[in-house]
Design a protein around this motif. Structure first.
Motif, PDB file in Angstrom:
ATOM      1  N   ASP A  61     -30.676  17.970  36.168  1.00  0.00           N
ATOM      2  CA  ASP A  61     -31.141  16.155  35.813  1.00  0.00           C
ATOM      3  C   ASP A  61     -32.363  17.042  33.996  1.00  0.00           C
ATOM      4  O   ASP A  61     -31.146  15.964  33.507  1.00  0.00           O
ATOM      5  N   GLU A  62     -32.078  18.361  33.364  1.00  0.00           N
ATOM      6  CA  GLU A  62     -31.846  18.318  32.327  1.00  0.00           C
ATOM      7  C   GLU A  62     -30.814  18.557  31.392  1.00  0.00           C
ATOM      8  O   GLU A  62     -30.218  17.372  30.663  1.00  0.00           O
ATOM      9  N   LEU A  63     -30.210  18.700  31.642  1.00  0.00           N
ATOM     10  CA  LEU A  63     -28.644  18.731  31.586  1.00  0.00           C
ATOM     11  C   LEU A  63     -27.780  17.420  31.105  1.00  0.00           C
ATOM     12  O   LEU A  63     -27.041  17.091  30.356  1.00  0.00           O
ATOM     13  N   MET A  64     -28.391  16.719  32.344  1.00  0.00           N
ATOM     14  CA  MET A  64     -27.424  15.144  32.519  1.00  0.00           C
ATOM     15  C   MET A  64     -28.042  14.195  31.874  1.00  0.00           C
ATOM     16  O   MET A  64     -27.273  13.805  30.814  1.00  0.00           O
ATOM     17  N   ALA A  65     -29.006  15.334  30.626  1.00  0.00           N
ATOM     18  CA  ALA A  65     -29.549  13.902  30.133  1.00  0.00           C
ATOM     19  C   ALA A  65     -29.584  14.574  29.013  1.00  0.00           C
ATOM     20  O   ALA A  65     -29.358  13.617  27.746  1.00  0.00           O
ATOM     21  N   ALA A  66     -28.796  16.061  28.835  1.00  0.00           N
ATOM     22  CA  ALA A  66     -28.547  16.609  27.249  1.00  0.00           C
ATOM     23  C   ALA A  66     -27.762  15.375  25.851  1.00  0.00           C
ATOM     24  O   ALA A  66     -26.330  15.402  26.606  1.00  0.00           O
ATOM     25  N   PRO A  67     -28.401  15.126  25.024  1.00  0.00           N
ATOM     26  CA  PRO A  67     -26.768  14.361  24.639  1.00  0.00           C
ATOM     27  C   PRO A  67     -25.687  15.218  24.121  1.00  0.00           C
ATOM     28  O   PRO A  67     -24.627  14.661  23.506  1.00  0.00           O
ATOM     29  N   ASP A  68     -26.712  16.545  23.856  1.00  0.00           N
ATOM     30  CA  ASP A  68     -25.369  17.346  23.075  1.00  0.00           C
ATOM     31  C   ASP A  68     -24.389  17.931  24.325  1.00  0.00           C
ATOM     32  O   ASP A  68     -23.447  18.535  24.472  1.00  0.00           O
ATOM     33  N   VAL A  69     -24.324  17.570  25.532  1.00  0.00           N
ATOM     34  CA  VAL A  69     -23.356  17.813  26.655  1.00  0.00           C
ATOM     35  C   VAL A  69     -22.487  16.910  26.740  1.00  0.00           C
ATOM     36  O   VAL A  69     -22.582  15.592  27.052  1.00  0.00           O
ATOM     37  N   ASP A  70     -21.034  16.880  26.189  1.00  0.00           N
ATOM     38  CA  ASP A  70     -20.466  15.994  26.950  1.00  0.00           C
ATOM     39  C   ASP A  70     -20.013  16.218  27.607  1.00  0.00           C
ATOM     40  O   ASP A  70     -18.661  14.930  28.312  1.00  0.00           O
ATOM     41  N   ILE A  71     -18.832  17.503  28.462  1.00  0.00           N
ATOM     42  CA  ILE A  71     -18.539  17.263  29.625  1.00  0.00           C
ATOM     43  C   ILE A  71     -19.290  18.495  30.601  1.00  0.00           C
ATOM     44  O   ILE A  71     -19.382  19.435  29.715  1.00  0.00           O
TER      45      ILE A  71
END
Length: 366
Positions: A61-71
């Motif tokens: 869930d944190e990874l999905m919400a992370a603004p610096d993750v593009d893909i």
């Protein structure tokens, strides 16, 4: 796909055995950077993150919400592919996933439709077809070296993954089996070589209701088998060519070529599509035996993850649409095997552009 940054930031969900191969490729590429990883085993996520500069271990869930993750690179088990992909899309992120695109055709259709509605890109393994093996054979067909393609055969036979894999359960559950596990390499190659498929006919069998794990901490443990373990399909390509694919967990070995393609003027032997390279053999009408072709197309020295790199570059040859079409082909083979009726397909896909011969130095570091 696009990103506001010059380097595309990747978040990986699922850090099982296959993730090591992806990490080896992606950590050697300047166009992407791994910024986050997540796994059900948080200790494993922490261990991976600490070995990658600038990477942190997060929950999914944190990874999905992370603004610096593009893909999001989705390396979970097949039954989780759809949930993870749809969560990534809902978060406005591009997604590239291991094969199959989803465990069911309905879920795969949802992924492709959701991505289109959200304006994000979806890619799907296998990307082995972008290496010099399949692409050199593809170039030979495109150049007319075998004349009009008429037929092809693809064969993969083994005794099953439980002999070597410490946790082989998911290979024998819904979303597994030899067709959904190994079939994508062969079916995707056939579509790359001969184009989309309009209809299939299938047959299937299952030799055992349980399997015994042969190695690792669970050696000797029996696991249940919920899927057919030997399948054969006849593929009717829109081009008029016919191809046959046979995959099995019920044999021992085979000496058949992984893939053969036959045209009115020649034949090709294509290397193992679960690898990225290998010899392509050509024999032409009136020629002097089989000739080994020099690599003429494909990413040199490629590995798992090159499809994500190709997607980031805007080419998308390992696309979600390809993954969807290949999955429908495979599920139609299984449906046809169950009913005895020929299955007409709903989906189609454009044959992706040929990958020009791309030296390793031009796309990855030493």
């Amino acid at each position: 796909m696009g990103s506001s940054r010059a380097v595309t930031a990747v978040g990986i969900v699922g850090l099982g055995v296959i993730s090591r191969q992806y990490l080896e490729t992606l950590l050697s590429v300047d166009s992407v950077r791994i910024v986050a990883v997540a796994d059900l085993d948080q200790d494993r996520a922490q261990a991976v993150a600490q070995d990658i500069d600038g990477c942190r271990a997060l929950t999914t869930d944190e990874l999905m919400a992370a603004p610096d993750v593009d893909i999001v690179l989705n390396l979970t088990i097949p039954e989780a592919h759809a949930d993870v992909a749809l969560a990534a899309i809902a978060a406005g992120k591009h997604v590239y996933g291991e094969k199959p695109l989803a465990a069911t055709l309905a879920d795969a259709e949802r992924i492709v439709a959701a991505a289109a509605a959200a304006g994000v890109s979806v890619g799907s393994a296998p990307d082995t077809v972008l290496g010099t093996g399949v692409q050199t054979a593809r170039a030979a067909i495109d150049e007319g070296l075998i004349g009009q393609p008429v037929s092809a055969s693809a064969t993969w036979i083994s005794a099953g993954h439980e002999s070597w894999h410490p946790h082989p359960d998911f290979y024998y559950l819904t979303g597994g089996g030899p067709l959904l596990d190994m079939g994508p390499y062969y079916v995707t190659s056939l579509v790359q070589l001969l184009g989309s498929v309009t209809a299939v006919s299938g047959a299937a069998s299952r030799s055992r209701s349980t399997r015994t794990i042969g190695s690792g901490p669970r050696e000797g443990e029996e696991i249940r088998v919920d899927v057919d373990t030997h399948l054969t399909g006849i593929l009717h390509h829109a081009s008029g060519a016919l191809s046959t694919v046979t995959v099995s967990f019920d044999g021992v070995a085979t000496r058949s070529a992984p893939i053969e393609v036959h045209g009115v003027e020649g034949s090709l032997v294509v290397p193992d599509p679960n690898t990225f390279s290998g010899e392509v053999l050509l024999r032409t009408r009136g020629g002097e035996g089989w000739q080994t072709m020099a690599p003429s197309a494909g990413y040199e020295d490629s590995g798992r993850g090159v499809g994500l790199v190709d997607l980031v570059a805007g080419s998308a040859r390992a696309s979600g649409e390809m993954g969807l079409h290949v999955l429908e082909i495979m599920t139609a083979i299984m449906s046809s095997a169950a009913t005895g009726a020929r299955e007409t397909l709903r989906t189609t896909v454009e044959r992706p552009g040929l990958v020009p011969l791309t030296p390793a130095a031009s796309w990855r570091r030493d």
